[in-house]
Scaffold this active site. Structure first.
Site, mmCIF file in Angstrom:
data_model
loop_
_atom_site.group_PDB
_atom_site.id
_atom_site.type_symbol
_atom_site.label_atom_id
_atom_site.label_comp_id
_atom_site.label_asym_id
_atom_site.label_seq_id
_atom_site.Cartn_x
_atom_site.Cartn_y
_atom_site.Cartn_z
ATOM 1 N N GLU A 177 63.263 2.387 0.024
ATOM 2 C CA GLU A 177 64.558 2.542 -0.656
ATOM 3 C C GLU A 177 64.444 3.170 -2.046
ATOM 4 O O GLU A 177 65.161 2.783 -2.964
ATOM 5 C CB GLU A 177 65.326 1.209 -0.725
ATOM 6 C CG GLU A 177 65.906 0.810 0.618
ATOM 7 C CD GLU A 177 67.025 -0.222 0.529
ATOM 8 O OE1 GLU A 177 67.418 -0.602 -0.576
ATOM 9 O OE2 GLU A 177 67.502 -0.622 1.606
ATOM 10 N N HIS B 102 64.670 -7.634 -3.413
ATOM 11 C CA HIS B 102 63.556 -8.175 -2.622
ATOM 12 C C HIS B 102 62.405 -8.537 -3.561
ATOM 13 O O HIS B 102 62.233 -7.910 -4.600
ATOM 14 C CB HIS B 102 63.036 -7.129 -1.627
ATOM 15 C CG HIS B 102 63.956 -6.865 -0.488
ATOM 16 N ND1 HIS B 102 63.646 -7.164 0.801
ATOM 17 C CD2 HIS B 102 65.199 -6.319 -0.437
ATOM 18 C CE1 HIS B 102 64.637 -6.814 1.594
ATOM 19 N NE2 HIS B 102 65.594 -6.295 0.867
#
Lengths: 399, 399
Positions: free
Chosen positions: B49, B263
């Site tokens: 990402e 995350h």
């Protein structure tokens, strides 16, 4: 296969042109293809453009006795399969070309015959609609590169690699030279001891009643775009492959008055032999030429990249303009509601204009997104080719 | 690496959540990630990402001294790379989920360290938005299967395989069991001698200020969806890999008050050692269990297939209805023009209705096409799994 005995493998490759509602006399031709395959009992059948599930299951039922393993059709146990989708494949808005919707990919089937592991690849690359101004060249080159990379990365445990398919490239095109140079694949037509078929091995010929004659005007003999390629893998291989015979159909199916397809079928008889002494493969001899080919391909990909960047920019600008128009309309409506404006707008044309602006906004945003992905993919391929060139150029100094 | 000496490899894996305009405090976090990576000097950095080209080139410039080889970031020469796009990845009309537009794929980088060939894979699978009614499960399973197949087919010449990424699956989910069973990959968290970090190795935790708390309500400790997996390849391998240490961040970057991402980062220290005696890998012991896992996955793919078939049918019917409506309108217009009808229709609503019918026709046709491709891909995967089951079930009788 014991000692020096030779394994003979007969391979059939055909772009079937079996698209429902679009391909002429499809059902009749598919029956004909099934009949001939049943009579001839090839070892390996590689078909492209069998789009209809029905055609596929009909063929599977018909050929089940002779070719028990389909996916496509084979007489030997399939060990494993894998499908790789190319990252670029034309444009969704080129509806008349339709390649984008077909989702071009390369299929891999691994089979074992007499103890020899075969990696068999089948593919179909993006069509060339205008040779003089080939807008799809960068996409087809990305596909050729990805095909070559996919073969290299997946064939390391194979003894023999076979590739069949409609590559949509002439034998001297940069994409074919890239694919052959980067993988070491050999062209069955060029290597065949005996050849029988259309002159120069052409597979799209004016003599075929389904080909579009105007497209073939610059090529009175036709063009060769369907191939069977092969190689033994590993730096030191204990096998060798020879093409004993190559045949093409010549405008009609054997003994019939209609052809299998608008393409001619390519049929190769290969001899695979275990060698007494392992011979090192001679892939590295052509490396200076390979540098040139990769450089040439990279230049073309770069041309495509700049075109994609321009389209990304212009679709983005169009989306912004449509958004501005909508905002302007919203301001006008609010103005009218607040009693500021003069005359109200005619309702019909005002709402049609708003509808149009929304449609353009959606379409332009979608295209902008599409071209953004296209730019990323072309950049990625250019980067990979740059890396490959670095590796190629560094190799001589290592030796 | 001579004799029995051990190679130590420190691997960093993180889903960076760096989407322009959407991710909170993106630039600040990317700077922070760059700073820490520069200080720590890992051997291998696997990031997901990083959507913005600018963020990527900023990182590349910043880390260039310490990590000269990026694609992603590595301290060793890259030999080759390959990208594989998953055939399914959600639905384009689920705009709020957005996975479809991201084009999920798996990247492969081949590197050589101390004479050992490493195949390093990085990936990001489709997100799970609702665990109770997970509409994306069949797509994620197709991805897990394709990932496993891609690793198996491309790693045959590698000594060690590493996989890092956000798999969007809990450790006991069928997709993880399928991936691990079918490839033989081991979970660094489960194998680690020392562990330091969030309880149960969770990587999406309520303590992280960027996670959505409501989504984690059923999991007070958080969930583990980011992994580092590894294996040695070949039936007989001369290497062994051990995970000495596994760490995760715990809701904030080391020594800072904000986290790297929504995350947690996963950091593994691996020891790779050449063995005196080659030991055969013990992949085949778990085969009865593997049959169950593949069967379970195939059932789920079958459920997805039937849902896709229903959607293909209903979108096709909608397109036909819209076409009928348009035809009806055309007949009405022709009737009015011929002076047959009574009163003419109100222009505005009539043209808006036509516009709507055209819009529905286009949309429904597009969706019908999309679901047709989805059906083909799910069928293909189901067929591949069926073949894998046949091979697995035949094996014991061979031995």
């Amino acid at each position: 296969m014991e000692g020096d005995s030779t394994l003979q493998l007969r391979v059939f490759d055909l772009n079937c042109w079996a698209i429902r509602y679009l391909s002429k006399r499809r059902q009749e031709r598919m029956r004909l293809i099934g009949d001939v395959l049943l009579q001839e009992c090839f070892d390996l059948i590689l078909l492209q453009e069998v789009w209809s599930e029905q055609d596929y299951s009909d063929l599977k039922a018909k050929l089940g006795g002779c070719y028990p393993f389909s996916h496509y059709f084979r007489r030997f146990t399939i060990l494993d399969t894998l499908l790789y989708q190319y990252s670029l494949n034309g444009y969704p808005y080129m509806l008349q070309h339709g390649d984008w919707f077909c989702g071009k990919s390369v299929g891999l089937v691994i089979i074992k015959i007499s103890g020899i592991i075969f990696n068999v690849y089948v593919t179909h690359l993006h069509a060339e609609y205008c040779r003089e101004k080939d807008a799809y060249l960068p996409h087809r080159l990305v596909q050729a590169w990805e095909l070559a990379q996919f073969i290299r990365h997946t064939s390391k445990a194979a003894d023999v690699v076979l590739l069949g398919g409609d590559l949509n490239m002439h034998p001297d095109d940069v994409g074919i030279r890239l694919l052959r140079g980067w993988t070491g694949l050999q062209d069955a037509f060029a290597e065949a001891k005996h050849f029988e078929g259309c002159k120069d091995g052409c597979t799209l010929i004016p003599n075929n009643c389904f080909t579009i004659k105007t497209e073939l005007l610059p090529f009175p003999l036709g063009i060769r775009i369907d191939y069977i390629l092969y190689k033994v893998t590993g730096a030191i291989s204990s096998f060798m492959v020879k093409c004993e015979e190559l045949k093409t159909t010549t405008g009609s199916a054997p003994g019939r008055d209609i052809p299998f397809s608008d393409h001619e079928a390519v049929m190769a008889t290969l001899h695979i032999r275990r060698q007494r002494e392992a011979a090192s493969a001679t892939l590295s001899t052509a490396e200076p030429a390979l540098v040139d080919v990769v450089t040439e391909a990279r230049t073309e990909v770069g041309v495509g990249l700049r075109a994609a960047q321009r389209q990304r920019y212009s679709t983005g600008r169009l989306a912004v303009l449509a958004l501005l128009l909508l905002l302007l309309q919203a301001v006008a409506v609010l103005g009218t509601l607040a009693g500021l404006g003069g005359q109200p707008f005619p309702k019909l044309s005002f709402s049609l204009l708003a509808f149009l602006a929304v449609a353009i906004l959606l379409l332009a945003t979608g295209l902008h997104l599409f071209h953004t992905i296209e730019v990323k993919m072309l950049q990625g391929t250019e980067e990979q080719m740059r890396m490959a060139l670095r590796v190629l150029q560094e190799q001589p100094s290592d030796g």
